[in-house]
Design a protein around this motif. Structure first.
Motif, PDB file in Angstrom:
ATOM      1  N   SER A   1       2.233   1.787  -3.435  1.00  0.00           N
ATOM      2  CA  SER A   1       1.189   2.206  -4.373  1.00  0.00           C
ATOM      3  C   SER A   1       0.808   3.675  -4.173  1.00  0.00           C
ATOM      4  O   SER A   1       0.369   4.338  -5.122  1.00  0.00           O
ATOM      5  CB  SER A   1      -0.065   1.332  -4.198  1.00  0.00           C
ATOM      6  N   SER A   2       0.965   4.190  -2.941  1.00  0.00           N
ATOM      7  CA  SER A   2       0.532   5.566  -2.653  1.00  0.00           C
ATOM      8  C   SER A   2       1.568   6.611  -3.036  1.00  0.00           C
ATOM      9  O   SER A   2       1.254   7.786  -3.148  1.00  0.00           O
ATOM     10  CB  SER A   2       0.204   5.686  -1.163  1.00  0.00           C
ATOM     11  N   ARG A   3       2.810   6.186  -3.241  1.00  0.00           N
ATOM     12  CA  ARG A   3       3.866   7.133  -3.601  1.00  0.00           C
ATOM     13  C   ARG A   3       3.967   7.256  -5.123  1.00  0.00           C
ATOM     14  O   ARG A   3       3.620   6.347  -5.847  1.00  0.00           O
ATOM     15  CB  ARG A   3       5.202   6.681  -3.014  1.00  0.00           C
ATOM     16  N   HIS A   4       4.506   8.353  -5.544  1.00  0.00           N
ATOM     17  CA  HIS A   4       4.535   8.635  -6.979  1.00  0.00           C
ATOM     18  C   HIS A   4       5.946   8.591  -7.568  1.00  0.00           C
ATOM     19  O   HIS A   4       6.124   8.880  -8.745  1.00  0.00           O
ATOM     20  CB  HIS A   4       3.911  10.004  -7.260  1.00  0.00           C
TER      21      HIS A   4
ATOM     22  N   ALA B   1       0.832  -1.210   0.000  1.00  0.00           N
ATOM     23  CA  ALA B   1       0.000   0.000   0.000  1.00  0.00           C
ATOM     24  C   ALA B   1       0.862   1.254   0.000  1.00  0.00           C
ATOM     25  O   ALA B   1       0.550   2.234  -0.685  1.00  0.00           O
ATOM     26  CB  ALA B   1      -0.928  -0.013   1.214  1.00  0.00           C
ATOM     27  N   GLN B   2       1.958   1.224   0.741  1.00  0.00           N
ATOM     28  CA  GLN B   2       2.862   2.375   0.791  1.00  0.00           C
ATOM     29  C   GLN B   2       3.495   2.623  -0.575  1.00  0.00           C
ATOM     30  O   GLN B   2       3.598   3.769  -1.028  1.00  0.00           O
ATOM     31  CB  GLN B   2       3.935   2.127   1.849  1.00  0.00           C
TER      32      GLN B   2
END
Length: 333
Positions: free
Chosen positions: A299-302, A296-297
């Motif tokens: 996936s949330s970063r760009h 999840a971490q």
């Protein structure tokens, strides 16, 4: 005590299946020869030849892929009988034999299940004279011996081949996953391309052996436990292969930024190793929360590195959850 350890060392290869295939094949050959001899059939070695064509190391491979060989052998034997019948009514023997074998060879290249047909046909068509028997009678006797060999091979595969295959599959699959998890969480990964390929080739070979053993384990569960596993061991084998693929992709991504992604590597390795312990019955299925948090971490970063990391982490998480569900469902009775 030393004698006990020596016996354990001698029993270990049998327990892990290294001696079993050879012993089973030897037993099938001896039984086929004995049956043909007891029936006072001439040329008893054709029953042995049929065992060698059909028999495979595991019950799953003999009874799954083996059925193709059985059908091909039967088709070849019938074609051979037709050829002998034509020869008996005046057809040229060499031309008839060549025509049937060539046609069956062509068919075997197009239909995998027909690969044993040319051999079986040649056995029948090569029937010569035996004192007191015509060529047609010799061909029929050889067909009987082919049937004996095929029957003995299937019987030995069913009764002897892979008893306790389910337990051995779980042990082998657990060892495979444990090795993948250990390599994933290691602080130093192999960097040499040849070493990486060697490790991956060994893992692929182990997966191939597990796939064959899975078929035997499902067959054994259906026959001896009088219940259907619904292909549970095959499901485990497929998921183990997918986890290996996920781990391979994840490992390649982690090489791009090993220091930054150490937490994800540790979480993935621990999750795979924990699933191996659960598969071996040493612990309850692991908590995948840490791996889910890392996925999840990512996936949330760009950042570009996290975008690359998110996909293999989520795929690995999904396949581990599927394996967890398969382990929990339909436990053997």
């Amino acid at each position: 005590m030393s004698g006990s350890r020596a016996l354990q060392r001698l029993a270990e290869p049998w327990r892990h299946g290294r001696w079993r295939p050879g012993a089973q094949l030897a037993a099938a050959v001896a039984i086929a020869w004995g049956v043909a001899t007891a029936m006072q059939l001439p040329e008893s070695f054709w029953a042995v030849m049929s065992v060698l064509i059909v028999m495979r190391p595991s019950a799953g491979s003999t009874l799954d892929a083996g059925w193709d060989r059985v059908r091909g052998t039967a088709a070849g034997a019938l074609a051979g009988m037709a050829g002998v019948y034509l020869q008996h009514h005046g057809a040229p023997p060499i031309a008839t034999t060549l025509a049937f074998v060539v046609l069956l060879a062509f068919a075997s290249a197009s239909v995998p299940g027909m690969r044993s047909a040319p051999v079986a046909a040649l056995i029948i068509l090569s029937a010569g004279g035996i004192p007191g028997h015509s060529p047609l009678q010799v061909a029929m006797l050889r067909m009987v011996q082919i049937g004996i060999g095929v029957g003995v091979a299937l019987a030995v595969a069913t009764v002897m081949s892979e008893y306790h295959a389910g337990m051995r599959f779980d042990e082998g699959c657990a060892a495979l996953l444990r090795g993948i998890g250990r390599r994933m969480s290691a602080s130093r990964r192999p960097s040499d391309a040849a070493e990486i390929e060697r490790v991956q080739a060994g893992t692929r070979a182990s997966l191939g052996r597990l796939s064959a053993l899975a078929g035997s384990a499902d067959l054994e569960a259906r026959w001896w436990r009088r219940g259907s596993t619904g292909g549970r061991y095959r499901d485990k084998a497929r998921l183990a292969a997918r986890i290996f693929q996920d781990a391979t992709v994840l490992d390649r991504v982690l090489r791009l930024a090993p220091a930054a992604q150490a937490e994800a590597a540790q979480a993935a390795g621990a999750a795979i190793a924990g699933m191996a312990d659960a598969l071996a019955g040493q612990s309850a299925p692991p908590d995948l929360g840490e791996l889910a948090r890392c996925a999840a971490q990512a996936s949330s970063r760009h950042e570009a590195s996290n975008a690359l990391l998110a996909a293999p982490l989520n795929l690995l998480l999904d396949d581990l959850r599927r394996l967890q569900a398969v382990i929990a469902a339909r436990q053997p009775t």
